[in-house]
Design a protein around this motif. Structure first.
Motif, PDB file in Angstrom:
ATOM      1  N   VAL B 166     -35.120 -10.102 -43.459  1.00  0.00           N
ATOM      2  CA  VAL B 166     -34.744  -8.815 -42.680  1.00  0.00           C
ATOM      3  C   VAL B 166     -33.234  -8.435 -43.151  1.00  0.00           C
ATOM      4  O   VAL B 166     -32.379  -9.454 -43.287  1.00  0.00           O
ATOM      5  N   LEU B 167     -33.097  -7.229 -43.447  1.00  0.00           N
ATOM      6  CA  LEU B 167     -31.512  -6.793 -43.750  1.00  0.00           C
ATOM      7  C   LEU B 167     -30.524  -6.564 -42.678  1.00  0.00           C
ATOM      8  O   LEU B 167     -31.105  -6.143 -41.648  1.00  0.00           O
ATOM      9  N   PHE B 168     -29.349  -7.026 -42.596  1.00  0.00           N
ATOM     10  CA  PHE B 168     -28.513  -6.593 -41.908  1.00  0.00           C
ATOM     11  C   PHE B 168     -27.692  -5.485 -42.645  1.00  0.00           C
ATOM     12  O   PHE B 168     -26.751  -5.644 -43.296  1.00  0.00           O
ATOM     13  N   GLY B 169     -28.363  -4.155 -42.523  1.00  0.00           N
ATOM     14  CA  GLY B 169     -27.748  -3.254 -43.266  1.00  0.00           C
ATOM     15  C   GLY B 169     -28.754  -2.623 -44.085  1.00  0.00           C
ATOM     16  O   GLY B 169     -29.798  -2.963 -44.035  1.00  0.00           O
ATOM     17  N   ALA B 178     -37.504  -4.894 -44.027  1.00  0.00           N
ATOM     18  CA  ALA B 178     -37.283  -4.673 -42.484  1.00  0.00           C
ATOM     19  C   ALA B 178     -35.747  -4.693 -42.602  1.00  0.00           C
ATOM     20  O   ALA B 178     -35.069  -5.431 -43.318  1.00  0.00           O
ATOM     21  N   TRP B 179     -35.156  -4.102 -41.437  1.00  0.00           N
ATOM     22  CA  TRP B 179     -33.729  -4.203 -41.299  1.00  0.00           C
ATOM     23  C   TRP B 179     -33.255  -3.857 -39.970  1.00  0.00           C
ATOM     24  O   TRP B 179     -33.980  -3.109 -39.026  1.00  0.00           O
ATOM     25  N   LEU B 327     -36.765 -10.840 -37.716  1.00  0.00           N
ATOM     26  CA  LEU B 327     -37.122 -11.859 -38.475  1.00  0.00           C
ATOM     27  C   LEU B 327     -38.564 -12.483 -38.042  1.00  0.00           C
ATOM     28  O   LEU B 327     -39.487 -12.574 -38.931  1.00  0.00           O
ATOM     29  N   LEU B 328     -38.587 -12.955 -36.960  1.00  0.00           N
ATOM     30  CA  LEU B 328     -39.610 -13.855 -36.376  1.00  0.00           C
ATOM     31  C   LEU B 328     -40.972 -12.882 -36.304  1.00  0.00           C
ATOM     32  O   LEU B 328     -42.133 -13.474 -36.892  1.00  0.00           O
ATOM     33  N   ARG B 329     -40.679 -11.841 -35.949  1.00  0.00           N
ATOM     34  CA  ARG B 329     -41.932 -10.941 -35.848  1.00  0.00           C
ATOM     35  C   ARG B 329     -42.465 -10.714 -37.651  1.00  0.00           C
ATOM     36  O   ARG B 329     -43.684 -10.853 -37.516  1.00  0.00           O
ATOM     37  N   GLY B 333     -46.101 -11.799 -39.503  1.00  0.00           N
ATOM     38  CA  GLY B 333     -46.882 -10.871 -40.332  1.00  0.00           C
ATOM     39  C   GLY B 333     -46.906  -9.564 -40.060  1.00  0.00           C
ATOM     40  O   GLY B 333     -47.589  -8.616 -40.434  1.00  0.00           O
ATOM     41  N   GLU B 334     -46.057  -9.076 -39.080  1.00  0.00           N
ATOM     42  CA  GLU B 334     -45.906  -7.731 -38.742  1.00  0.00           C
ATOM     43  C   GLU B 334     -45.349  -6.911 -40.152  1.00  0.00           C
ATOM     44  O   GLU B 334     -44.611  -7.367 -40.912  1.00  0.00           O
ATOM     45  N   PRO B 335     -46.007  -5.846 -40.492  1.00  0.00           N
ATOM     46  CA  PRO B 335     -45.201  -4.999 -41.657  1.00  0.00           C
ATOM     47  C   PRO B 335     -44.001  -4.645 -41.442  1.00  0.00           C
ATOM     48  O   PRO B 335     -43.416  -4.222 -40.470  1.00  0.00           O
TER      49      PRO B 335
END
Lengths: 382, 382
Positions: B166-169, B178-179, B327-329, B333-335
């Motif tokens: 997961v991005l921060f930004g 994901a972000w 990130l946990l989601r 496996g969530e898209p």
DNA sequence: CCTCTTGCCGAAACCGGTTTCGGTGCGAAC
DNA sequence: GTTCGCACCGAAACCGGTTTCGGCAAGAGG
């Protein structure tokens, strides 16, 4: 979309597009040797021929094989990680230090193939809970304990669990403890001597966190210097708990509200010193002349006030590096008593200390005068 | 001395004094059931009777049993840890934010039984190496990527490895990303409108890190507001790279060295704004009158300067918490496309902005005058 | 009474490594 | 020509969990 976590992967023998990391079995099969041989070759066991060792090394390199830390841990009992539980939410949390400190820890740890697992907690009981959980889940082989107390329940917990640890700071009962610490007592001693050389004869101590080991040590250093210089020492010259600007300001106000107040304050923490700084400005005192201040920590804010704060700089990166190195040796079984190191903080002279312009009595009169309303605050001079 | 790492322990059946943690086998034997039953009972499988489940739960509790994260990981492929590689040594490293950010990450992660593994790196290549190693050793199930770039090699690396992140930004190519991000563009927009309402008509932009995603977005927000308000927009009003005091001061100097300089600067970072602040003070300008400044980040130093810096405060703790949750989601496996969140930074009005006292031409003359030597610096007025 | 579910649990495979144990092939010594 | 020792490596146990598979007993249905 990204390949969503292939739980059982393709059923085919070839992982192919799964991007699955190579395992030791893959390497062994590729070379036509057994798992044990690969393991021994990579871990430097003596009963492997040089030729085989070379072949295994190259194959592992080529296939991008790195042993799984978990699989390794299950047998060896070592996870390859050091643990750190940060107590956030405290007033004098290690804000500015943290990045450097972590950098020191991780670089030293990764040099020995170790990573860093951290958790955070709000208070003492959460900290103990976090430690217990990390131990029970075996997420760390040992722990760094920052901000030690004189009596520290974390130490009892780790001692009882038989888990290696290293203190950042000293503690009341050092039995079985390894540590790294900065000689705060020497810094306070040096601060007092510096102020004495500047002409100060009545010097106060603005202490830090109550119950924390560093505060007792720094206080001892302050008193030691007073005694050795023949300067007066009195309970009225000492206060504690100045770890934030608010408490620092309150402590300074208390110390200065007496007939013969100190003309200089040695402060156990920069944040406390900055609180005293602000209080003194608002009380109309010229810092560095009417009242001298020396802090400790080297927080960046100290450079921002006017005059900037004379203080002792701490190399937190180096501290982290030493702590990690000590902990790794402790984990390998070296006795705790052999793993005790100290370092010195470096004096960083700036503008907040100087020769006293007034003697204590004159200073008290001056403070009383402004307190009676002859105040020049941020209203501008009329 | 502490019980030194008992490698194979006492040979006795009873661990007794070894302080060894209970294993699933211990629990199973104590109850006279199989390992599988214990595992299923604790993990909520449906084919276990309530009575057995209760007995197992109680026994586990009583024996202080917690499953080893490593042993679990080897089968499930999940370590129960999220990874973070911090790039320290950069000028605008996340100094003050870090503690809060980490607190947010760890509390959100530990709510789902996850810990945080961190590493540090000096530069880009070290960062990629650290990521690769953490992946290969399987020390994290997914990663948080702070300080995203417009083109970011870390993203390619993780995409190729098939590891969740997961991005921060935000970033240039958001495919499969994901972000969580703060709407810096809206903050810049709001800053411009605020200055416009105060009477400013020529407003400059002191940009942040070149190549970083936030800078492009904030610049876009600044331009958008100018356009919508009908204010002039020009390359001469924009500069970039102001992430430290030095570069911020240099950028401000460049922007102000023209015939019709801006009367206000919108700054992408507080540190850049503070550099501009210092430069303006040394150039003899009264901040908030001759030159207005609005920053972004909410660093504590902003409160220390005079006048204090008007800025946008960012809740880094909340940001960390959201990132961990996303990130946990993602790991489950969530898209990625469904895991994109933004939040707003809160305007924190202080003293560094106000109605302009001069128009651009007069401001330029004023600057030229002081530059010719009529300078009142920290020498006191003769 | 027999069969078919269904609920519940044990046995065992499995994950990816490490480590012990034992066996092979070879050269040297007797 | 045996025997011994040594260097080297394979087979298998093991670590502490999870998960599959299959079996047993009880209850339902015919």
């Amino acid at each position: 979309m990204l390949t969503d976590a292939p739980p059982n992967g393709a059923r085919s023998g070839q992982p192919a597009a799964g991007a699955r990391r190579a395992t030791i079995t893959n390497v062994a099969e590729a070379l036509g040797v057994s798992k044990g041989t690969v393991s021994r070759a990579l871990n430097g066991y003596p009963d492997i021929s040089d030729r085989t060792r070379q072949r295994v090394r190259q194959a592992a390199e080529r296939m991008g094989y790195l042993p799984s830390a978990q699989a390794k841990a299950i047998r060896t009992g070592r996870v390859g990680a050091i643990g750190l539980v940060l107590q956030v939410g405290e007033p004098d949390a290690q804000r500015p230090f943290l990045a450097d400190f972590l950098a020191g820890l991780t670089t030293a740890a990764s040099a020995e193939n170790c990573s860093l697992t951290i958790a955070t907690a709000q208070d003492d009981s959460e900290t103990r809970a976090a430690l217990s959980r990390l131990i029970a889940e075996r997420k760390a082989d040992g722990f760094i304990l920052p901000r030690t107390r004189l009596v520290d329940p974390r130490i009892d917990l780790l001692r009882a669990a038989g888990v290696p640890f290293v203190l950042f700071g000293r503690t009341g009962d050092p039995t079985g403890c390894a540590w790294f610490d900065l000689l705060g007592e020497d810094a306070m001693d040096e601060a007092v001597r510096r102020l004495h050389a500047l002409g100060h004869r009545r010097i106060g101590y603005l202490g830090g966190g109550v119950g924390l080991a560093y505060n007792a040590l720094r206080l001892a250093g302050y008193r030691r210097a007073l005694a050795s210089l023949g300067l007066p020492q009195a309970p009225a010259l000492e206060t504690h708990g100045g770890t934030t600007m608010e408490t620092g300001a309150a402590g300074a106000a208390r110390l200065m509200a007496q007939p013969d107040p100190p003309t200089a304050l040695v402060c156990a923490t920069d944040m406390g010193a900055l609180g005293a700084h602000r209080w003194a400005c608002e009380a109309g005192l010229t810092i560095g002349r009417d009242l001298s201040l020396i802090g400790y920590d080297g927080v960046p804010e100290g450079e921002w006030v006017a005059p900037p704060l004379t203080t002792f700089e701490v190399d937190n990166r180096a501290a982290g590096a030493r702590l990690a190195a000590l902990l790794l040796r402790r984990i390998r079984g070296e006795p705790a008593e052999a793993l005790r190191e100290t370092a010195r903080a470096r004096l960083c002279p700036r503008g907040s200390d100087g020769p006293p312009a007034l003697d204590p009595t004159a200073l008290a009169r001056r403070l009383e005068f402004t307190a009676q309303g002859h105040h020049d605050t941020k209203g501008g001079r009329p």
